[in-house]
Design a protein around this motif. Structure first.
Motif, PDB file in Angstrom:
ATOM      1  N   MET A 154       0.807  -1.193   0.056  1.00  0.00           N
ATOM      2  CA  MET A 154      -0.030  -0.047  -0.131  1.00  0.00           C
ATOM      3  C   MET A 154       0.675   1.229  -0.182  1.00  0.00           C
ATOM      4  O   MET A 154       0.607   2.203  -0.719  1.00  0.00           O
ATOM      5  CB  MET A 154      -0.949  -0.092   1.364  1.00  0.00           C
ATOM      6  N   GLY A 155       2.150   1.312   0.566  1.00  0.00           N
ATOM      7  CA  GLY A 155       2.840   2.289   0.603  1.00  0.00           C
ATOM      8  C   GLY A 155       3.669   2.700  -0.450  1.00  0.00           C
ATOM      9  O   GLY A 155       3.736   3.704  -0.955  1.00  0.00           O
ATOM     10  N   SER A 156       3.902   1.479  -1.319  1.00  0.00           N
ATOM     11  CA  SER A 156       4.513   1.877  -2.643  1.00  0.00           C
ATOM     12  C   SER A 156       3.441   2.134  -3.495  1.00  0.00           C
ATOM     13  O   SER A 156       3.943   3.213  -4.554  1.00  0.00           O
ATOM     14  CB  SER A 156       5.184   0.067  -3.168  1.00  0.00           C
ATOM     15  N   ASP A 157       2.279   1.697  -3.360  1.00  0.00           N
ATOM     16  CA  ASP A 157       1.031   2.592  -4.415  1.00  0.00           C
ATOM     17  C   ASP A 157       1.224   3.999  -4.268  1.00  0.00           C
ATOM     18  O   ASP A 157       0.954   4.714  -5.196  1.00  0.00           O
ATOM     19  CB  ASP A 157      -0.057   1.622  -4.207  1.00  0.00           C
ATOM     20  N   GLU A 205       8.551  13.333  -0.280  1.00  0.00           N
ATOM     21  CA  GLU A 205       9.250  11.947  -0.414  1.00  0.00           C
ATOM     22  C   GLU A 205       9.512  11.765   1.134  1.00  0.00           C
ATOM     23  O   GLU A 205       9.500  10.694   1.664  1.00  0.00           O
ATOM     24  CB  GLU A 205      10.297  12.047  -0.954  1.00  0.00           C
ATOM     25  N   ARG A 206       9.882  12.713   1.908  1.00  0.00           N
ATOM     26  CA  ARG A 206      10.448  12.482   3.446  1.00  0.00           C
ATOM     27  C   ARG A 206       9.230  12.268   4.217  1.00  0.00           C
ATOM     28  O   ARG A 206       9.152  11.173   4.890  1.00  0.00           O
ATOM     29  CB  ARG A 206      11.097  13.848   3.884  1.00  0.00           C
ATOM     30  N   ALA A 207       8.168  13.030   4.006  1.00  0.00           N
ATOM     31  CA  ALA A 207       6.834  12.714   4.799  1.00  0.00           C
ATOM     32  C   ALA A 207       6.295  11.094   4.256  1.00  0.00           C
ATOM     33  O   ALA A 207       5.857  10.235   4.997  1.00  0.00           O
ATOM     34  CB  ALA A 207       5.673  13.471   4.275  1.00  0.00           C
ATOM     35  N   LEU A 208       6.460  10.514   2.952  1.00  0.00           N
ATOM     36  CA  LEU A 208       6.120   9.476   2.588  1.00  0.00           C
ATOM     37  C   LEU A 208       7.019   8.587   3.084  1.00  0.00           C
ATOM     38  O   LEU A 208       6.519   7.415   3.584  1.00  0.00           O
ATOM     39  CB  LEU A 208       6.153   9.400   1.038  1.00  0.00           C
ATOM     40  N   SER A 209       8.196   8.813   3.364  1.00  0.00           N
ATOM     41  CA  SER A 209       9.250   7.887   3.995  1.00  0.00           C
ATOM     42  C   SER A 209       8.899   7.488   5.458  1.00  0.00           C
ATOM     43  O   SER A 209       8.920   6.505   5.833  1.00  0.00           O
ATOM     44  CB  SER A 209      10.645   8.283   3.747  1.00  0.00           C
ATOM     45  N   ALA A 210       8.571   8.609   6.153  1.00  0.00           N
ATOM     46  CA  ALA A 210       7.886   8.572   7.397  1.00  0.00           C
ATOM     47  C   ALA A 210       6.717   7.694   7.707  1.00  0.00           C
ATOM     48  O   ALA A 210       6.762   6.944   8.460  1.00  0.00           O
ATOM     49  CB  ALA A 210       7.918  10.087   8.023  1.00  0.00           C
ATOM     50  N   LYS A 263       5.848   5.394   5.525  1.00  0.00           N
ATOM     51  CA  LYS A 263       5.907   4.127   5.081  1.00  0.00           C
ATOM     52  C   LYS A 263       6.528   3.328   6.537  1.00  0.00           C
ATOM     53  O   LYS A 263       6.510   2.196   6.873  1.00  0.00           O
ATOM     54  CB  LYS A 263       7.042   3.919   4.019  1.00  0.00           C
ATOM     55  N   GLU A 264       7.594   4.160   7.217  1.00  0.00           N
ATOM     56  CA  GLU A 264       8.182   3.546   8.319  1.00  0.00           C
ATOM     57  C   GLU A 264       7.115   3.236   9.383  1.00  0.00           C
ATOM     58  O   GLU A 264       7.250   2.255  10.055  1.00  0.00           O
ATOM     59  CB  GLU A 264       9.416   4.366   8.879  1.00  0.00           C
ATOM     60  N   GLU A 265       6.284   4.275   9.601  1.00  0.00           N
ATOM     61  CA  GLU A 265       5.156   4.025  10.568  1.00  0.00           C
ATOM     62  C   GLU A 265       4.280   2.896  10.026  1.00  0.00           C
ATOM     63  O   GLU A 265       3.990   2.201  11.234  1.00  0.00           O
ATOM     64  CB  GLU A 265       4.329   5.297  10.765  1.00  0.00           C
ATOM     65  N   PHE A 266       4.058   2.790   8.975  1.00  0.00           N
ATOM     66  CA  PHE A 266       3.025   1.677   8.807  1.00  0.00           C
ATOM     67  C   PHE A 266       3.911   0.323   8.760  1.00  0.00           C
ATOM     68  O   PHE A 266       3.259  -0.702   9.094  1.00  0.00           O
ATOM     69  CB  PHE A 266       2.794   2.038   7.036  1.00  0.00           C
ATOM     70  N   GLN A 267       5.280   0.374   8.336  1.00  0.00           N
ATOM     71  CA  GLN A 267       6.033  -0.850   8.727  1.00  0.00           C
ATOM     72  C   GLN A 267       6.138  -1.204  10.032  1.00  0.00           C
ATOM     73  O   GLN A 267       5.757  -2.503  10.415  1.00  0.00           O
ATOM     74  CB  GLN A 267       7.303  -0.653   7.915  1.00  0.00           C
ATOM     75  N   MET A 268       6.123  -0.231  10.842  1.00  0.00           N
ATOM     76  CA  MET A 268       6.093  -0.760  12.349  1.00  0.00           C
ATOM     77  C   MET A 268       4.828  -0.888  12.945  1.00  0.00           C
ATOM     78  O   MET A 268       4.957  -2.207  13.572  1.00  0.00           O
ATOM     79  CB  MET A 268       6.552   0.680  13.036  1.00  0.00           C
ATOM     80  N   LYS A 269       3.780  -0.612  12.412  1.00  0.00           N
ATOM     81  CA  LYS A 269       2.433  -1.073  13.016  1.00  0.00           C
ATOM     82  C   LYS A 269       2.208  -2.340  12.195  1.00  0.00           C
ATOM     83  O   LYS A 269       1.653  -3.252  12.884  1.00  0.00           O
ATOM     84  CB  LYS A 269       1.349   0.053  12.051  1.00  0.00           C
TER      85      LYS A 269
END
Length: 323
Positions: free
Chosen positions: A1-4, A47-52, A54-60
Motif C-alpha cells: 500500500m505504501g509503494s502504491d 518523499e520525506r513525509a512518505l518515507s516517515a 512508510k516507516e510508521e506503517f511498517q512498524m504498525k
C-alpha cells in the motif's frame, strides 16, 4: 500500500512537471527554474513525509504481525485445553455412567447382602459428591468453550476449536523458541562485549607502552640535543681558540717579517728569503743579532765606556723565541 501511494505521488508530480512551460529566453527561464527548484523541494518534503509514513506503517504492520502470532499461539493452547477438557468430560461421563451402573448393580445386590449394601451406599454417596464436584467444575469451565465459539465466530481463519487451540500452542512454542534465541543472542552479545573490553584494555596497554617509548625516545632526543649543543659550544670555543691562535700566529709572522725587513735594510742580509718562510726570517734575524752581539763584545773590549744602541736593544726585545 505504501509503494502504491508513493507511485501515485511521483506520477502526479511528474505530470505537473510535464505541464510546466519551458521558457524560450534566458530571462524567462529564471522564474521557471526557481519554480522548478521549489517543486523539487516540495517533492523532497513529500518523499520525506512518505518515507516517515512508510516507516510508521511498517512498524504498525510488524506490531500487528507480532500480536497476530501471539494470538495464534494462545489460540492453539486454548484449543488444546478445550480438547483436553472435552476428553476429560467424556471420560468423566463414562466413569459416571459406569459408576451409576455399578451402583445400580450394587443396590440390586444390596437387597441380598446387608453389610455390602451399606458399603455400596457409602460409595454411592461419595460418587455423588464427586459428581457434584465435577458438575461444579464443568459449570465453572463452561465460559471457556463459549469464549472459543465467540472467537471462531469473529475470526475467519479458524473453523473449529481444535484448530484455534493448535494455533495457540504453536504460538506458545514459537514464543519459547524466540525466548531461547534471545537468550543465546544475549549470551553472544555479552561474549562480544567481553571481547571488546579485553581488546580495549589491550589497546590501552599498547598505547601506554607506546607513550612510554615515545617519552623515553623524547628524553633521549633531549639528551642528544643537549650533547649536540655542548658539542656545538665546544666547537665554537675551538674555532674561537683557533682564530685567536691564528691571529697570534699572524701577528708573530708579521712581527718577524718587520724584524727581517729592518735587518735586511740596515744590514747586508740576503733578501731572497720568501715572505711566508718565518723560520728562515728568524734565522736571518738571529744571525744578525749574533753578529751585532759579537761586534758589541769586541767594541767593549777596546772601549771601557758603554755606549747603548737603541735600535739593537729594541730589536732584541721585540725578537720572538725561535719556533
Amino acid at each position: 500500500m505504501g509503494s502504491d501511494l508513493e507511485e501515485r505521488v511521483r506520477a502526479a508530480f511528474r505530470d505537473k512537471l510535464q505541464l510546466l512551460k519551458i521558457p524560450g529566453k534566458e530571462d524567462d527561464f529564471l522564474p521557471s527554474a526557481c519554480h522548478l527548484l521549489e517543486k523539487r523541494r516540495e517533492l523532497a518534503e513529500v518523499e520525506r513525509a512518505l518515507s516517515a509514513k512508510k516507516e510508521e506503517f511498517q512498524m504498525k504492520m510488524e506490531e500487528l504481525h507480532g500480536r497476530r502470532q501471539e494470538l495464534e499461539h494462545k489460540e492453539r493452547q486454548f484449543k488444546e485445553a478445550v480438547l483436553k477438557f472435552d476428553k476429560f468430560l467424556k471420560e468423566n461421563d463414562a466413569k459416571q455412567k459406569r459408576a451409576l451402573c455399578r451402583a445400580t448393580e450394587e443396590q440390586r445386590q444390596a437387597s441380598q447382602r446387608g453389610p455390602e449394601a451399606e458399603r455400596l451406599r457409602q460409595e454411592i454417596t461419595r460418587l455423588q459428591g464427586v459428581k457434584e464436584t465435577l458438575q461444579q467444575r464443568l459449570s465453572a469451565h463452561k465460559a471457556f468453550p463459549e469464549y472459543l465459539r465467540k472467537v471462531l465466530e469473529t475470526s475467519e481463519q479458524f473453523r473449529e476449536i481444535p484448530e484455534l487451540i493448535d494455533r495457540f500452542q504453536t504460538l506458545m512454542s514459537t514464543q519459547a523458541s524466540l525466548a531461547q534465541r534471545e537468550l543465546v543472542a544475549r549470551e553472544a552479545v555479552e561474549e562480544a562485549r567481553a571481547r571488546l573490553q579485553r581488546y580495549v584494555e589491550e589497546s590501552s596497554n599498547q598505547i601506554l607502552q607506546q607513550n612510554n617509548q615515545v617519552a623515553e625516545l623524547q628524553s633521549r632526543l633531549d639528551e642528544i640535543r643537549t650533547r649536540v649543543l655542548e658539542g656545538e659550544s665546544n666547537w665554537i670555543c675551538i674555532q674561537n681558540t683557533a682564530a685567536n691562535k691564528t691571529l697570534e700566529l699572524g701577528q708573530i709572522k708579521l712581527a718577524t717579517l718587520n724584524l727581517f725587513q729592518m735587518v735586511a735594510k740596515h744590514r747586508a742580509v740576503p733578501a731572497d728569503v720568501p715572505v711566508d718562510d718565518t723560520a728562515a726570517q728568524l734565522e736571518a734575524v738571529q744571525q744578525c743579532i749574533v753578529d751585532l752581539t759579537d761586534i758589541l763584545a769586541d767594541f767593549r773590549k777596546g772601549e771601557p765606556t758603554y755606549i747603548p744602541q737603541p735600535e739593537l736593544k729594541a730589536a732584541s726585545h721585540s725578537e720572538p723565541e725561535p719556533s
